[in-house]
Write a protein that holds these residues in place. Structure first.
Motif, PDB file in Angstrom:
ATOM      1  N   GLU A  89     -48.808  97.196 111.939  1.00  0.00           N
ATOM      2  CA  GLU A  89     -48.099  97.223 110.765  1.00  0.00           C
ATOM      3  C   GLU A  89     -46.750  96.503 110.512  1.00  0.00           C
ATOM      4  O   GLU A  89     -46.319  96.068 111.674  1.00  0.00           O
ATOM      5  CB  GLU A  89     -47.707  98.514 110.354  1.00  0.00           C
ATOM      6  N   PHE A 123     -47.230  94.759 105.270  1.00  0.00           N
ATOM      7  CA  PHE A 123     -48.523  95.014 105.350  1.00  0.00           C
ATOM      8  C   PHE A 123     -48.854  96.112 106.571  1.00  0.00           C
ATOM      9  O   PHE A 123     -48.169  96.468 107.411  1.00  0.00           O
ATOM     10  CB  PHE A 123     -49.157  93.783 105.404  1.00  0.00           C
ATOM     11  N   THR A 124     -50.020  96.285 106.157  1.00  0.00           N
ATOM     12  CA  THR A 124     -50.778  97.423 107.256  1.00  0.00           C
ATOM     13  C   THR A 124     -51.891  96.622 107.710  1.00  0.00           C
ATOM     14  O   THR A 124     -52.551  95.680 106.798  1.00  0.00           O
ATOM     15  CB  THR A 124     -51.160  98.751 107.021  1.00  0.00           C
ATOM     16  N   GLU A 126     -54.950  97.656 107.875  1.00  0.00           N
ATOM     17  CA  GLU A 126     -55.702  98.243 106.962  1.00  0.00           C
ATOM     18  C   GLU A 126     -55.969  97.492 105.565  1.00  0.00           C
ATOM     19  O   GLU A 126     -56.990  97.283 105.165  1.00  0.00           O
ATOM     20  CB  GLU A 126     -55.959  99.710 106.546  1.00  0.00           C
ATOM     21  N   GLU A 127     -54.808  97.197 104.974  1.00  0.00           N
ATOM     22  CA  GLU A 127     -54.545  96.622 103.615  1.00  0.00           C
ATOM     23  C   GLU A 127     -55.025  94.940 103.836  1.00  0.00           C
ATOM     24  O   GLU A 127     -55.699  94.489 102.902  1.00  0.00           O
ATOM     25  CB  GLU A 127     -53.120  96.522 103.248  1.00  0.00           C
ATOM     26  N   SER A 132     -58.773 100.174 110.033  1.00  0.00           N
ATOM     27  CA  SER A 132     -57.539 100.859 110.581  1.00  0.00           C
ATOM     28  C   SER A 132     -57.141 100.396 111.772  1.00  0.00           C
ATOM     29  O   SER A 132     -55.825 100.753 112.448  1.00  0.00           O
ATOM     30  CB  SER A 132     -58.017 102.343 110.552  1.00  0.00           C
ATOM     31  N   ARG A 153     -53.146  87.426 108.425  1.00  0.00           N
ATOM     32  CA  ARG A 153     -52.976  87.745 107.006  1.00  0.00           C
ATOM     33  C   ARG A 153     -53.670  87.399 105.906  1.00  0.00           C
ATOM     34  O   ARG A 153     -53.884  87.842 105.002  1.00  0.00           O
ATOM     35  CB  ARG A 153     -51.352  87.753 106.685  1.00  0.00           C
TER      36      ARG A 153
END
Length: 189
Positions: A89, A123-124, A126-127, A132, A153
Motif C-alpha cells: 500500500e 494505492f492499495t 487490491e485497487e 489482496s 501500477r
C-alpha cells in the motif's frame, strides 16, 4: 624438441573453442551485461548505464530486477517491492508492506519544486491488481523515478518466469562504478 606447428595450432584451437563455450554458458545461465534504457530508475540508474545482472540470484524485497516487459519486446529494470504473500500500500507517499512503513531514500524526489508534495499516488495492491496479496510466483515492482516510471501500477504483477536476473554491478560509466549488494532501505522508526 620443438612442438610441431600443426599440433600447436590445434592446441590453440581447442583452448579457444572451450573458452567460447564457457563464455557462452556464463552469459546464458550465470551473468550478462545489459544497457539501461530510460529514466524510470533515476537516480539509481541513468539512461545508458551498463550493468551486470546475475541470473542465479534469489530475488528479495528491494532488489533491482530485469524482466521481459509485459507489452513490448524489451526488458525493464525495476525495484521489487512486493513478494509473494505481501500486502502493499502507498499512503501519503509512505510505502507500507505487510503493515510496516518503509523509508524510500532511493526514490527520485524533486525537492526544488515546492508544489510537488508527493511522488507516488495513494494505492492499495487490491485497487491496482484485484489481489489482496501478491500471489505465488509473482512480484510487485516500482521504478525509483515514480513520476516517470511504467511499473506494476500500470501493467500489474510480474511473473517470476519473466525475470531475466538481478542487477548486481554498474560497470559504466566508469566514474559511477557501483556494487549492488546488501540493502539500502530502512523501516521507518
Amino acid at each position: 624438441m620443438q612442438p610441431k606447428p600443426k599440433s600447436e595450432f590445434l592446441s590453440w584451437l581447442v583452448a579457444i573453442f572451450f573458452g567460447i563455450i564457457i563464455a557462452f554458458i556464463c552469459r546464458e545461465f550465470v551473468i550478462s551485461p545489459l544497457v539501461v534504457k530510460g529514466a524510470s530508475m533515476m537516480p539509481t540508474y541513468e539512461n545508458k548505464d551498463v550493468i551486470i545482472i546475475s541470473k542465479i540470484s534469489d530475488i528479495d524485497r528491494f532488489d533491482h530486477i530485469v524482466f521481459k516487459a509485459p507489452y513490448e519486446d524489451e526488458y525493464y529494470i525495476k525495484r521489487v517491492i512486493g513478494l509473494p504473500g505481501d500486502t502493499v500500500e502507498m499512503k501519503d507517499d509512505i510505502l507500507i508492506i505487510n503493515g510496516v512503513e518503509y523509508d524510500e531514500p532511493y526514490v527520485n524526489r524533486n525537492t526544488e519544486n515546492p508544489f510537488q508534495k508527493r511522488v507516488t499516488e495513494n494505492f492499495t495492491l487490491e485497487e491496482l491488481t484485484g489481489e489482496s496479496k501478491v500471489p505465488e510466483n509473482f512480484l510487485f515492482v516500482l521504478g525509483d523515478n515514480r513520476l516517470r516510471s511504467s511499473d506494476s501500477r500500470h501493467y500489474g504483477l510480474i511473473s517470476m518466469d519473466a525475470i531475466l536476473g538481478e542487477s548486481k554491478f554498474r560497470i559504466y560509466p566508469i566514474a559511477e562504478l557501483k556494487l549492488f549488494w546488501g540493502k539500502e532501505e530502512q523501516k521507518i522508526e
